[in-house]
Design an enzyme around this catalytic site. Sequence first.
Site, short mmCIF file in Angstrom:
data_model
loop_
_atom_site.label_atom_id
_atom_site.label_comp_id
_atom_site.label_asym_id
_atom_site.label_seq_id
_atom_site.Cartn_x
_atom_site.Cartn_y
_atom_site.Cartn_z
N ARG A 15 0.85 -1.19 0.00
CA ARG A 15 0.00 0.00 0.00
C ARG A 15 0.89 1.24 0.00
O ARG A 15 1.77 1.37 0.85
CB ARG A 15 -0.85 -0.04 1.28
CG ARG A 15 -2.10 0.79 1.30
CD ARG A 15 -3.27 0.17 0.59
NE ARG A 15 -3.71 -1.12 1.08
CZ ARG A 15 -4.63 -1.29 2.01
NH1 ARG A 15 -5.17 -0.27 2.61
NH2 ARG A 15 -5.01 -2.49 2.35
N SER A 103 -8.19 -0.18 -1.69
CA SER A 103 -9.20 -0.59 -0.72
C SER A 103 -10.00 0.61 -0.23
O SER A 103 -10.64 1.30 -1.01
CB SER A 103 -8.53 -1.36 0.42
OG SER A 103 -9.48 -1.92 1.28
N HIS A 104 -9.93 0.89 1.09
CA HIS A 104 -10.72 1.98 1.67
C HIS A 104 -9.86 3.21 1.95
O HIS A 104 -10.35 4.15 2.56
CB HIS A 104 -11.36 1.49 2.98
CG HIS A 104 -10.34 1.07 3.99
ND1 HIS A 104 -9.74 -0.16 3.94
CD2 HIS A 104 -9.79 1.72 5.04
CE1 HIS A 104 -8.86 -0.25 4.94
NE2 HIS A 104 -8.88 0.88 5.62
N LYS A 113 -3.17 -6.41 -3.55
CA LYS A 113 -3.52 -7.58 -2.75
C LYS A 113 -3.18 -8.81 -3.59
O LYS A 113 -3.53 -8.85 -4.77
CB LYS A 113 -5.01 -7.57 -2.39
CG LYS A 113 -5.38 -6.45 -1.42
CD LYS A 113 -6.86 -6.46 -1.06
CE LYS A 113 -7.18 -5.34 -0.05
NZ LYS A 113 -8.63 -5.28 0.26
N ASP A 239 -17.15 -1.47 0.65
CA ASP A 239 -15.94 -0.64 0.64
C ASP A 239 -15.45 -0.45 -0.79
O ASP A 239 -16.08 -0.93 -1.74
CB ASP A 239 -14.87 -1.25 1.55
CG ASP A 239 -14.27 -2.53 0.99
OD1 ASP A 239 -14.95 -3.22 0.19
OD2 ASP A 239 -13.12 -2.84 1.33
N ASP A 241 -13.20 -1.64 -2.74
CA ASP A 241 -12.86 -2.72 -3.68
C ASP A 241 -13.79 -3.92 -3.55
O ASP A 241 -13.55 -4.96 -4.15
CB ASP A 241 -11.40 -3.14 -3.53
CG ASP A 241 -11.07 -3.74 -2.17
OD1 ASP A 241 -11.70 -3.36 -1.17
OD2 ASP A 241 -10.16 -4.59 -2.09
N ASP A 243 -14.65 -6.02 -1.08
CA ASP A 243 -14.43 -7.24 -0.31
C ASP A 243 -14.99 -7.15 1.12
O ASP A 243 -14.86 -8.09 1.89
CB ASP A 243 -12.95 -7.68 -0.30
CG ASP A 243 -12.01 -6.64 0.28
OD1 ASP A 243 -12.48 -5.62 0.83
OD2 ASP A 243 -10.77 -6.84 0.18
N ARG A 244 -15.64 -6.01 1.46
CA ARG A 244 -16.22 -5.86 2.81
C ARG A 244 -17.67 -5.41 2.73
O ARG A 244 -18.04 -4.63 1.85
CB ARG A 244 -15.41 -4.85 3.62
CG ARG A 244 -14.02 -5.35 3.94
CD ARG A 244 -13.32 -4.48 4.97
NE ARG A 244 -13.01 -3.16 4.50
CZ ARG A 244 -13.39 -2.03 5.09
NH1 ARG A 244 -14.14 -2.06 6.18
NH2 ARG A 244 -13.02 -0.88 4.60
N THR A 303 -6.26 -9.80 13.52
CA THR A 303 -6.91 -9.04 12.45
C THR A 303 -6.01 -9.05 11.21
O THR A 303 -4.79 -9.02 11.32
CB THR A 303 -7.13 -7.59 12.92
OG1 THR A 303 -8.13 -7.59 13.93
CG2 THR A 303 -7.57 -6.69 11.78
N GLU A 322 -14.14 -10.81 10.14
CA GLU A 322 -13.48 -9.72 10.85
C GLU A 322 -14.47 -8.60 11.12
O GLU A 322 -15.37 -8.34 10.32
CB GLU A 322 -12.35 -9.13 10.00
CG GLU A 322 -11.16 -10.02 9.80
CD GLU A 322 -10.05 -9.24 9.11
OE1 GLU A 322 -9.19 -8.72 9.82
OE2 GLU A 322 -10.07 -9.13 7.87
N MET A 323 -14.25 -7.89 12.21
CA MET A 323 -15.06 -6.73 12.56
C MET A 323 -15.10 -5.69 11.44
O MET A 323 -16.08 -4.99 11.25
CB MET A 323 -14.48 -6.12 13.85
CG MET A 323 -15.20 -4.89 14.35
SD MET A 323 -16.88 -5.28 14.84
CE MET A 323 -17.56 -3.64 14.91
N SER A 324 -14.04 -5.62 10.66
CA SER A 324 -13.95 -4.62 9.59
C SER A 324 -14.92 -4.90 8.44
O SER A 324 -15.18 -4.02 7.62
CB SER A 324 -12.53 -4.56 9.03
OG SER A 324 -12.18 -5.82 8.49
N HIS A 326 -14.67 -7.99 6.47
CA HIS A 326 -14.21 -9.13 5.66
C HIS A 326 -14.87 -10.40 6.20
O HIS A 326 -14.68 -10.76 7.36
CB HIS A 326 -12.69 -9.30 5.77
CG HIS A 326 -11.89 -8.20 5.15
ND1 HIS A 326 -11.63 -8.14 3.80
CD2 HIS A 326 -11.27 -7.12 5.68
CE1 HIS A 326 -10.89 -7.08 3.53
NE2 HIS A 326 -10.66 -6.43 4.66
#
Length: 460
Positions: A15, A103-104, A113, A239, A241, A243-244, A303, A322-324, A326
């Site tokens: 990133r 991503s975000h 990724k 998000d 891309d 994936d969430r 995480t 995940e909490m995010s 995913h």
Amino acid sequence: MVSLSKSIFKAYDIRGIIDKTLDAGIARKIGHAFGLAAVARGEKSVVIGRDGRLSGPALAAALAEGLQSAGVDVIDLGVVATPMVYFGTNVLETKSGIMVTGSHNPPDYNGFKMVLAGEAIYGDAITGLYESIGRDEGKVAAQPGAYRTHDIRAAYLERIIGDVKVARPIKIAVDCGNGVAGAFAGDLYRGMGCEVIELFCEVDGNFPNHHPDPAHPENLQDLIRCLQETDAEIGLAFDGDGDRLGLVTKDGQIIYPDRQMMLFAAEVLSRNPGEQILYDVKCTRHLAPYIEKAGGKPLMYKTGHSLVKAKLKETGAPLGGEMSGHIFFKDRWYGFDDGLYAGARMLEILTKEQDPSALLNALPQSDSTPELHLHLNEGENFALMDKLRSDATFPGNRQIITIDGLRVEYEDGFGLARSSNTTPVIVMRFEAETPAALARIQGQFRDVILAAKPDAELPF
């Protein structure tokens, strides 16, 4: 030309900031290094894709050149959601792929990724790419790899629509925040039989309406308003891309992914009794008992999307999250994180109810915070966490979990501080049975952080 910086090689992806730490020259070098790694694993081709960021075309073109120079064939999917690259590594003639995505992160970021020979690479494998660039830059293949484009859209949509079924027609609102999910979400859910109101589904790398990150409540306000003003029953958000997944009820409640996981776990365990369900350190204390009650074995882990994916593969668990946002389905799917697919599976569950919002709102919860970020200078986050681990004390705690940062468990709640692996921040989250308990736990964390860094500007 941007010079190569080790700082862009993060724990589970690459990133950087365009024209500061990342440009086409760096992308070419990364492609070459990844290509050599793929050849060493017996791979002959690599699938690539990119999100809707303005820097994407130049980075993807340079990435392809680098891969080809290592002797690898490139299959370019064009503008796709990250999970569509992962899908490509499962259904095309390669198990390796690279998604060009920020991503975000803000619009001036981008990155990569990566999946190498069927494994999401992280940690030493990513550091190894950095080292390979310095060591192997001149190793050009005698025969460069070929390049071709491939449209995977229809195969991806058909695979989901063919398997995931809604129990009744439903009207939904979808907010893609001008991220790349907007190019696919409407067609996917309409294909499943839903009526769809689309918000900000035009792909625009400037993100002119709000940031595409459903982990933060301010980015869900347009979706909440849409549900209030229309007859849509439920709201999905994605998000940048794709994936969430974010989820909002008819009455404007945000159902964070750790509570979404309760419904997913119960549904998956109905077919996979006794299996492990994986979740990260940021998730609610209510998730483990819910998994146990549904007949599963809860397993808390670090995480990070690549870390959870690897652990999922190691344990054979049918579900991780995940909490995010995913969510990783190995049950009926391939084990990678896919917000669009998770949205489909959520709709399959919710359409069995006449009142989906009532089902969601009834899920156990306590007073809690979303993710809170303490912003620091590059590298400072890791040093601060080291200091907290060695020096901090938390009176009255029941348990301190150190698998990823510090998760301090109390009889009436928990507090978490962990270092982000993508940006120089300490991520925090708090949950408690009462507002007073929440304030007490936050107070303890405030005290230990300010003791370690008196000038810290805390977000609570």
